[in-house]
Design an enzyme around this catalytic site. Sequence first.
Site, short mmCIF file in Angstrom:
data_model
loop_
_atom_site.label_atom_id
_atom_site.label_comp_id
_atom_site.label_asym_id
_atom_site.label_seq_id
_atom_site.Cartn_x
_atom_site.Cartn_y
_atom_site.Cartn_z
N ASP A 23 41.64 44.89 27.60
CA ASP A 23 42.51 44.80 28.77
C ASP A 23 41.66 45.12 30.00
O ASP A 23 41.05 46.18 30.08
CB ASP A 23 43.66 45.81 28.61
CG ASP A 23 44.76 45.57 29.62
OD1 ASP A 23 44.68 44.58 30.37
OD2 ASP A 23 45.69 46.39 29.66
N ASP A 117 44.29 38.43 31.73
CA ASP A 117 43.30 39.51 31.67
C ASP A 117 43.38 40.38 30.42
O ASP A 117 42.83 41.47 30.40
CB ASP A 117 43.41 40.39 32.93
CG ASP A 117 44.72 41.18 32.96
OD1 ASP A 117 45.69 40.73 32.33
OD2 ASP A 117 44.75 42.23 33.60
N GLU A 118 44.04 39.94 29.37
CA GLU A 118 44.00 40.73 28.13
C GLU A 118 44.10 39.83 26.91
O GLU A 118 44.63 38.72 26.98
CB GLU A 118 45.10 41.80 28.11
CG GLU A 118 46.49 41.25 28.26
CD GLU A 118 47.57 42.31 28.08
OE1 GLU A 118 47.44 43.18 27.21
OE2 GLU A 118 48.57 42.23 28.80
#
Lengths: 373, 375
Positions: A23, A117-118
Amino acid sequence: MRDAKDTDEDAEADGLRKIIHVDMDAFFASVEQRDDPELRGKPVAVGGSGGRGVVAAASYEARKFGVRSAMPSVTARRLCPDLIFVRHRFDAYKEASQQIRAIFHHYTDLVEPLSIDEAFLDVTADRLGIGSATRVAELVRQEIRAKTRLTASAGVSYNKFLAKLASDQNKPDGLCVIRPGEGARFVQSLPIRRFHGVGPKGAEKMAKLGIATGADLAARDIAFLREHFGSFADYLYRAARGIDLRPVRTNRIRKSLGGERTFSEDISAGPALRETLDNIVDIVWERIERAEAKGRTVTLKMKYTDFRIVSRAKSLPNNVADKSEFARVGHALLEELLPLPLPIRLMGLTLSNLEHESGQEEERPDDAQLSLL
Amino acid sequence: MKATIERATLLRSLGHVQSVVERRNTIPILSNVLIEAGEGGAVKVMATDLDLQVVETMPAASVDTPGAITVSAHLLFDIARKLPEGTQVSLEVADNRMTVKAGRSRFQLPTLPRDDFPVIVEGDLPTSFELPAKVLAELIDRTRFAISTEETRYYLNGIFFHVADDDKPVLKAAATDGHRLARYTIDQPDGADGMPDVIVPRKAVAELRKLLEEALDGNVEIDLSASKIRFTLGGEGGVVLTSKLIDGTFPDYSRVIPTGNDKLLKLDPRSFFEGVDRVATIATEKTRAVKMGLDTDKVTLTVTSPDNGTAAEELPADYKADGFEIGFNATYLKDILSQIDNDTVELHLADAGAPTLIRKDEKSPALYVLMPMRV
């Protein structure tokens, strides 16, 4: 139900997996601080600063003041008068996101992106022979830092549920490992709100039932949970014990495409049902066109007010040709069920038996199709 | 902002832009459409997915207060669709809400500020030329079915446009998924000389094709650089679609177009299509191969399925070369045959393992290459 639990634990122990959840830390805000040295070390919010703007992301410096994403900019500025607002630059975020994805794929093909973003990575196979999932997580973090000049936090464990909890544990720029055997204990101390899928409403309901932590949840039996949480019970029961058997899914091959609506008011009258169906046809057909999907089975699903589910399907000899045929089949299925014994609270329509326009779905066992390029 | 627009006008424009908007967005403002009411009595609507944006300008009945705001594209479109025909729709923004009023209906929708709305920076677009909309539509129709959907080969996820000097200057469009190739060639339009090779992504192609359908009688202005392309339909006050181009290198496809295939088969594309379709009925999903047995002046189509038995059909054809057997994916074959609007189609074959060239005739601007299946 003790049997079920034992089987779950056995299943998890049998195929012990190595899962990493990565993350990015305050992603949008970090990209801005990276690209503008003036912003580094300062409270930064990405989003509109105007009277009506909303904070899309906040740097860690800003979070210290209580600034959170989705907060009105006015409130954020009151909490943190020195807050610097910057416009978002989606292109920059997308570029960084692509770099990160490329790094993940260097270590494993089993990557399940959750958002820009993860992602989850299944590194059980250890393609590069690194020897430890913790070491892989370190290498991924180092490489992200080297290539994007951004930091990421990672959680390492033996399932997705625990890996995600772990990545959140030592944020920012942190790493946390939950080893086999530690999962249940780790979960016990967690407030219930940190369980994925438990929102404010769910937490409120649990508080009324005297459930505040993972330990409280683990103390309830499955019958109690089923009575209060329906189909969510099995997940909660397992999660409270740190068990999660869901695999890491890469871009799955779709088997069906559909959509459903839950209504704020129950519906039983024919005209209202037909209109609702038309609405669902609109939504689902758009998804079908977008996916360029073709299929020949249409399934109508309805949930009665007593939560019983009824579904009817029809398969055509050929693929559903167009929206009007899709609607026609849907309506024919609905008419078969009228009049309804009870009002319904949900209706859904699905197209399955899919074949994609390009024929890509035909992953042949043998490579009979010869290649041009 | 306050403006009043005829419902049909609003619906038409929203219909053009809303399909760009993805149903599910991780970035909330991408679900919205930008609405900008100008001083001159025109209202601009714009939608984007960051790679593709569509802007349309429509005439307003009145603009009382110029301004700009963004609201949910699908919500506003659905509302406009359901409003009674012939009504005047008023759009007014106050206190972070947009009030939509028409007849006896009144909606209040949440908004996001226009400053947050991302706009694709076009930069300099040095190449400019015009094409009749009909020609552009035909060019898309004849090639888009072959576009790959495989994301690992992203450079095949679009139509490749490039100029060349064959006997005369030409513009070619090509698409391939690695199993089949479609190419369409037209005379080079003025201004296209020296343009960079570009790959227009699949979604932009699909949106453009929809827009062309309503503007088939006019011309389309095309402006491009190596990274962006802009299509302008209907001139001033029309629709403008701007897309990023796929950043990759399209393979040198010309080397897979066979030139020495000496076995020529000619037959009626319609009965060929129908025959393939009939015998393929028993093909299971995994083995969709149709076998073609070629003999003097006839073709025998057969399908053998482990579960469903066998099917065969004999078709009359014009064929003089040595007999042999070759297999094709039935769907691929049908895709190509459905492109041929003529009484005969030519298949230029070499052997059971080599690419086959398919076209209407040697003058046809469209050309297809299909790779066989092992049967």
